[in-house]
Motif scaffolding. Structure first.
Motif, mmCIF file in Angstrom:
data_model
loop_
_atom_site.group_PDB
_atom_site.id
_atom_site.type_symbol
_atom_site.label_atom_id
_atom_site.label_comp_id
_atom_site.label_asym_id
_atom_site.label_seq_id
_atom_site.Cartn_x
_atom_site.Cartn_y
_atom_site.Cartn_z
ATOM 1 N N UNK A 1 132.770 -12.882 42.183
ATOM 2 C CA UNK A 1 132.284 -11.585 41.715
ATOM 3 C C UNK A 1 131.163 -10.995 42.544
ATOM 4 N N UNK A 2 130.668 -11.756 43.540
ATOM 5 C CA UNK A 2 129.563 -11.202 44.335
ATOM 6 C C UNK A 2 130.099 -10.117 45.253
ATOM 7 N N UNK A 3 129.334 -9.080 45.411
ATOM 8 C CA UNK A 3 129.747 -7.995 46.287
ATOM 9 C C UNK A 3 128.785 -7.864 47.449
ATOM 10 N N UNK A 4 127.514 -7.868 47.148
ATOM 11 C CA UNK A 4 126.564 -7.632 48.227
ATOM 12 C C UNK A 4 125.757 -8.879 48.580
ATOM 13 N N UNK A 5 125.864 -9.926 47.780
ATOM 14 C CA UNK A 5 125.073 -11.115 48.079
ATOM 15 C C UNK A 5 125.936 -12.209 48.688
ATOM 16 N N UNK A 6 125.248 -13.079 49.378
ATOM 17 C CA UNK A 6 125.884 -14.237 49.955
ATOM 18 C C UNK A 6 126.079 -15.285 48.865
ATOM 19 N N UNK A 7 127.259 -15.881 48.791
ATOM 20 C CA UNK A 7 127.523 -16.903 47.773
ATOM 21 C C UNK A 7 126.490 -18.028 47.838
ATOM 22 N N UNK A 8 126.226 -18.457 49.068
ATOM 23 C CA UNK A 8 125.310 -19.573 49.305
ATOM 24 C C UNK A 8 123.922 -19.262 48.741
ATOM 25 N N UNK A 9 123.499 -18.006 48.934
ATOM 26 C CA UNK A 9 122.184 -17.592 48.448
ATOM 27 C C UNK A 9 122.106 -17.741 46.943
ATOM 28 N N UNK A 10 123.210 -17.336 46.261
ATOM 29 C CA UNK A 10 123.213 -17.419 44.803
ATOM 30 C C UNK A 10 123.138 -18.882 44.367
ATOM 31 N N UNK A 11 123.910 -19.726 45.035
ATOM 32 C CA UNK A 11 123.923 -21.154 44.668
ATOM 33 C C UNK A 11 122.517 -21.748 44.857
ATOM 34 N N UNK A 12 121.906 -21.429 46.003
ATOM 35 C CA UNK A 12 120.561 -21.956 46.257
ATOM 36 C C UNK A 12 119.597 -21.505 45.179
ATOM 37 N N UNK A 13 119.765 -20.248 44.781
ATOM 38 C CA UNK A 13 118.843 -19.721 43.781
ATOM 39 C C UNK A 13 118.989 -20.433 42.443
ATOM 40 N N UNK A 14 120.242 -20.797 42.085
ATOM 41 C CA UNK A 14 120.428 -21.468 40.794
ATOM 42 C C UNK A 14 119.720 -22.815 40.774
ATOM 43 N N UNK A 15 119.527 -23.394 41.953
ATOM 44 C CA UNK A 15 118.863 -24.695 42.016
ATOM 45 C C UNK A 15 119.833 -25.837 41.738
ATOM 46 N N UNK A 16 121.117 -25.535 41.530
ATOM 47 C CA UNK A 16 122.095 -26.594 41.279
ATOM 48 C C UNK A 16 122.528 -27.183 42.612
ATOM 49 N N UNK A 17 122.687 -28.508 42.598
ATOM 50 C CA UNK A 17 123.108 -29.150 43.838
ATOM 51 C C UNK A 17 124.311 -30.036 43.576
ATOM 52 N N UNK A 18 125.242 -29.987 44.478
ATOM 53 C CA UNK A 18 126.433 -30.825 44.340
ATOM 54 C C UNK A 18 125.985 -32.284 44.324
ATOM 55 N N UNK A 19 126.531 -33.033 43.382
ATOM 56 C CA UNK A 19 126.167 -34.449 43.305
ATOM 57 C C UNK A 19 125.156 -34.724 42.205
ATOM 58 N N UNK A 20 124.560 -33.674 41.652
ATOM 59 C CA UNK A 20 123.565 -33.932 40.610
ATOM 60 C C UNK A 20 124.262 -34.130 39.267
ATOM 61 N N UNK A 21 123.554 -34.747 38.369
ATOM 62 C CA UNK A 21 124.096 -34.981 37.036
ATOM 63 C C UNK A 21 123.945 -33.703 36.225
ATOM 64 N N UNK A 22 124.960 -33.378 35.470
ATOM 65 C CA UNK A 22 124.867 -32.133 34.707
ATOM 66 C C UNK A 22 125.616 -32.261 33.390
#
Lengths: 248, 850
Positions: free
Chosen positions: B20-41
């Motif tokens: 759904x992102x139009x003007x933002x970089x996907x990576x930027x959004x992921x970084x902002x969420x603070x979620x990291x692959x491999x973490x417990x959730x």
């Protein structure tokens, strides 16, 4: 036109990044800063951003621009809370604030901010290797604030406003019970009480002499053989002499 | 894809995809969420909702949802679907002129890149509607449309159509039911809603709903002031007429006229009923006036007004509450009870200062009128603010006292004075041609200097500041003269009492040009060296705006081959002066030192030298007859020689004589003897009174008088220290301790004789009006009437034989430059010798404050 000047004007972000890192490693923080300033915004949120933002903040720190260093380090530790540099950044941010704290005799906004930030660091990283230094800094800053209050209270005595001085010392002693200026405060409180008593109207003299004497006793109780012993004893002699007149 | 998940199951985050992102970089959004692959959730769980809140707070998205795309054993793959809010790419405003549209875009913050939400559109619309309604465009219509902008990702254009229509004026206001008050009185009470009326241009007729409802309240207040307590607006209607005007109908019910009955005070222990009744100033039987009653209890318009609240506030009762209550209304008489909760008197605990980045605590605290342990008094807080403002270290407009931690139970309160440092250094750097060559001036003045840090390298930012001392340096040099001066002032010598110590050093060198006027001849010179030390003490009696000052000054005049016709009867020699000055002054002007609006300032001073002639036994009248003071020729023989009007010897008349009596007197030798140590006394008075007349208009009244006398008439009045009246009064270069007295409308020094006057008086009236009194620049205009004159001796003195003038001017004060100004003045009287009025003069005023 040097390579540096060319790169500054260049639009190639990668070239700037490479040169900036080279300059940073070489210790030329001033010139590195100008490049970091240009490229930092375009790396925000990207994986390399972590590295760049840290170097950027550290360049400010190394060039002793503590105001911006505090801000950039804080930004770093908020943006990359899981970075292994996060703890160091939080510490350096607090330390930058510490460096900004001015001399005791002017506004202490930066000092209280530094204490707050150091306290947050101490709470967040209780096992940090920087703990000792952080605690030391907090102590230094607290002493500075105490010194400020102490000097103001002492000044009222100099201005011959003994009542204000006594009140200010009372507040100081109750607000900062563990202060390193406790002995000084007790002595100058006694001095102000002594001055108030010997310059008093006869009707209130006795009561004021007794107050001064009780402060003397507190001083001697907590600080036997203290640095003010001689001066305090001299005042006590006068107080006792005067009091004798009332006992008759 | 169907998955069965238990509530809050723990997974390892296997991947995250942003859609759904139009003007933002996907990576930027992921970084902002603070979620990291491999973490417990935990899904669903706290972490996920925190991320949603965090994203939501950005105000960038209109929808945020998390989905599980698939689960692989322990691993969960998430999808974050977001809907971005459109950003504003362009604004088009129709219906207005181009220039106005730019203003609106700025004011309404219709910036490119803003997120376009429903509330943003609604706010903009309301803002515009209100803006035009306030200007009287009552029929304004605003339409806002958004159109997708295809040239950018996720952007919209905003089209704003504004139709202001014509201004709507109030055709008439019709009152019904008013018998006691006339229509005219009622219309006058409505301050902001006015009928259309020809010729009233300062208050335009317009209808603003908010102002209108305030005016209805004022209308009722007008009745209340006259005793009609029950007056009310029965109904009011606004009628739109066809000719784009409106009519207002207001029906009022006046009711009866009421009177004050008994006024009882309840709860007052600190003051008696009688004292409070005196402050209240309302008696039984007075016409009921609710507005006045409110004002006498607490006047909101005057923070230091003389009302009951302040009566309590000024004596420590910070926590007092005062409420008037109607207890009974019988016929037309209303009884009141003024219920007072006095509370405990409040005493100050911590008194602090904040915002002093430069000025040291001790400089500020010594000026505070509120100290720990003292009773809270509102007037002392006001006075502290006034006096801190007068120090000149802080911005007087931004001083802010804050009451902190009020504790009604303990009866204590803290106060913090917020200050903002102001630039208090002045630099003067000038260069120019004049007097036959280049003249350079360098002046430095630091008003908040710290002398103890003079040698502390760290304190130079850029100069050591913060101890409240004044240090001034001034160097001026040209080919023909040089002056150097240095002065230092410590306002609290020793820090115990306000005893001001001041010292200054100065040296002036003046040379003559060579005969051909091309170069300077340093062998013909006149050098003055001076030192001055002073102490000034603030007095406690009659009040502490009085100051008594003493100063001791020494001057050394060294004259080499420098003949000044008239002033000095000798061209080679030395003169010295040791004088003691005592002055009594008062300055209680307030609030702004640059533009006082009240109070007065006066100085009365006496300057005295020791009366040498009383003890030294020299008979000055007889000097010319003594052998030592007779003319001799180069061989040492007594001679008789004639002199011209300037006192120069006429060589051809020289002849050797036999006896002392026949020889002529060497006036240079006599002059040297008379002036070896100067002997004089000088008395001066200067007074300024300031009064606020109407609004910001201030009247300054000024009177000045000066007299220079001699103890020994045979020794005569010294040629130094004289008064030079006329012109701008600027004393830029004083060879001989002269004083330039301002009298505009006449050329500089034109009202005194060439060698100066020994007595003068002067009066002036000046009206001042401020244009702006901001910290960066204060500007005011002035108009004045002046009159004054100077006289050669006390015998000629005639206080009403004066030269008159009138004029206009303007002053600009900027902290870095000091005061600058220009005056145009007309002199009504002729200057000496003429018989026509002196006419127009232009005066430039630099760096002088008065």
């Amino acid at each position: 036109c040097s390579e540096y000047q060319k790169t500054l004007k260049n639009t190639d972000v990668k070239a700037k990044y490479d040169l900036a890192e080279k300059l940073y490693e070489a210790g030329d923080y001033k010139r590195a800063l100008r490049l970091f300033e240009q490229i930092a915004p375009s790396y925000v949120g990207k994986p390399q951003g972590e590295r760049i933002l840290y170097f950027f903040a550290d360049s400010y720190y190394k060039t002793e621009d503590y105001y911006l260093a505090a801000y950039q380090f804080e930004r770093f530790s908020k943006s990359y809370p899981r970075s292994d540099k996060s703890e160091e950044a939080a510490f350096l941010s607090a330390r930058s604030k510490f460096m900004l704290s001015p001399k005791y005799s002017v506004d202490q906004t930066e000092t209280t901010e530094a204490i707050d930030r150091l306290q947050i660091f101490i709470n967040n990283y209780p096992n940090s290797a920087y703990m000792e230094e952080a605690n030391e800094m907090v102590k230094t800053l607290r002493n500075k604030l105490d010194k400020k209050s102490f000097e103001v209270a002492k000044q009222y005595n100099t201005l011959s406003d003994y009542k204000a001085s006594i009140k200010a010392f009372e507040l100081f002693l109750s607000d900062s019970p563990g202060s390193v200026y406790r002995e000084d405060a007790l002595f100058y409180k006694m001095t102000a009480e002594y001055n108030l008593a010997v310059n008093s109207i006869p009707a209130r003299m006795e009561e004021r002499l007794i107050t001064a004497k009780s402060t003397y006793e507190t001083l001697i109780k907590y600080f036997p053989e203290g640095k003010y012993q001689k001066d305090a004893d001299k005042m006590l002699d006068v107080i006792n002499n005067e009091l004798q007149k009332f006992s008759k | 894809q169907e998955t069965n998940i238990d509530k809050g199951k723990k997974y390892i985050l296997g991947g995250i995809e942003v859609t759904g992102v139009k003007s933002y970089n996907e990576q930027t959004v992921v970084t902002f969420t603070g979620l990291q692959v491999g973490q417990e959730i935990t899904v669903p769980g706290e972490k996920i909702s925190k991320v949603i809140t965090k994203l939501w707070n950005l105000n960038l998205f209109s929808d945020i949802s998390f989905y599980i795309t698939r689960v692989e054993g322990e691993k969960v793959f998430l999808e974050l679907q977001i809907v971005e809010l459109p950003t504003l790419s362009d604004v088009k405003i129709t219906g207005l002129k181009k220039k106005k549209t730019d203003d609106i875009i700025k004011e309404a913050e219709l910036k490119r890149g803003k997120k376009v939400t429903e509330s943003f559109i609604a706010n903009t619309k309301n803002y515009l509607l209100n803006k035009y309604k306030k200007q009287g465009y009552l029929n304004t219509k605003v339409l806002i449309n958004t159109v997708a902008d295809t040239s950018e990702a996720n952007a919209v254009k905003m089209i704003v159509n504004i139709d202001t229509d014509e201004k709507v004026k109030v055709k008439d206001i019709v009152f019904e039911g008013n018998e006691k008050l006339k229509d005219k009185q009622l219309r006058k009470a409505m301050k902001n809603t006015k009928q259309r009326q020809f010729g009233r241009f300062w208050k335009k007729s317009k209808f603003i709903p908010e102002d209108y409802s305030t005016d209805l309240t004022s209308l009722i207040d007008a009745y209340k002031e006259k005793g009609y307590r029950d007056a009310r607006v029965l109904n009011d209607s606004v009628i739109y007429n066809d000719d784009n005007t409106i009519g207002i109908n207001i029906a009022v019910e006046e009711g009866e006229r009421y009177y004050f009955g008994n006024i009882d005070f309840v709860g007052n222990a600190a003051y008696t009923d009688r004292e409070l009744a005196r402050v209240l100033g309302i008696k039984k039987g007075d016409v009921y006036n609710g507005v006045l009653l409110r004002k006498r209890i607490a006047d909101d318009t005057k923070p230091d007004g003389n009302d009951i609240t302040n009566y309590y506030q000024n004596t420590g009762y910070l926590f007092s509450r005062i409420n008037p209550v109607e207890v009974s209304a019988q016929n037309d008489t209303i009884d009141f009870e003024i219920r007072i909760i006095e509370g405990k008197p409040a005493y100050f605990n911590n008194v602090t200062v904040a915002g002093n980045d430069r000025t040291n605590d001790h400089v500020i605290y010594r000026n505070l009128r509120t100290r720990p342990g003292q009773l809270y008094r509102k007037e002392n807080v006001f006075r502290t603010i006034r006096e801190l403002g007068a120090l000149g270290y802080f911005d007087a407009e931004q001083l802010n006292p804050q009451i902190l931690n009020p504790d009604p139970d303990a009866g204590t309160v803290d106060i913090q004075y917020g200050v903002v440092e102001a630039g208090s250094s002045q630099i003067e750097l000038q260069g120019g041609y004049g007097g036959g060559g280049f003249i350079g001036t360098l002046g430095l003045r630091f008003n908040n200097f710290s002398i103890k840090n003079l040698f502390n390298k760290e304190a130079y930012k850029p100069v050591p500041m913060g101890d409240g001392q004044t240090l001034a340096l001034r160097l001026q040099a040209s080919k023909f003269y040089q002056t150097y001066s240095f002065s230092f002032i410590e306002p609290w010598l020793g820090g115990r009492k306000p005893v001001q110590f001041s010292t200054s050093l100065s040296r002036t060198l003046q040379f003559r040009p060579t005969i051909d006027y091309r170069d300077v001849d340093k062998d013909q010179r006149f050098v003055i060296t001076g030192i001055n030390v002073g102490l000034a003490k603030r007095l406690e009696w009659p009040d502490d705006t009085f100051q008594l000052s003493h100063s001791l000054s020494y001057q050394h005049y060294d004259i080499q081959n420098y003949a000044i016709g008239g002033i000095f009867p000798f061209s080679n020699g030395v003169s010295q002066s040791l004088a003691y000055t005592v002055a009594l002054s008062r300055d209680n002007t307030y609030t702004n030192p640059i533009f006082p609006t009240g109070g007065s300032k006066f100085v009365i001073s006496a300057r005295l030298t020791p009366p040498y002639s009383l003890f030294n036994g020299v008979d000055y009248a007889d000097l010319g007859n003594q052998e030592a003071y007779k003319d001799r020729n180069s061989n040492g023989y007594l001679v008789h020689v004639e002199r011209d009007a300037n006192g120069n010897k006429i060589a051809s008349t020289e002849k050797v004589v036999a006896t002392v009596d026949e020889a002529s007197t060497d006036i240079a030798k006599v002059g040297q003897k008379k002036l070896n140590w100067l002997e004089y006394y000088k008395i001066k008075f200067q007074g300024d009174w300031y009064k606020q007349l109407v609004g910001d208009l201030v009247l300054r009244t000024n009177a000045e008088f000066g007299f220079l006398g001699a103890y020994n008439q045979d020794r005569g009045i010294v040629p130094f220290e004289r008064f030079y009246v006329g012109g701008d009064g600027l004393g830029n270069y004083a060879l001989d301790g002269r004083e330039n007295i301002q009298l505009r409308g006449y050329p500089n020094n034109s009202l005194s004789a060439r060698d100066g006057s020994t007595i003068f008086n002067k009066f002036s009236l000046e009206l001042r009006y401020p244009i702006t009194l901001k910290q960066t620049a204060s500007i005011y205009t002035l108009g004045f009437l002046e009159a004054g004159n100077a006289f050669e001796s006390f015998d000629e003195y005639s206080p009403f034989d004066i030269k008159r003038s009138a004029g206009l001017g303007v002053r600009i004060f900027m902290p870095a430059f000091g005061l600058l100004g220009i005056d145009f003045a007309y002199g009504f009287d002729p200057v000496s010798g003429g018989n026509t009025p002196n006419g127009w003069e232009t005066h430039f005023i630099i760096g002088q404050q008065f």
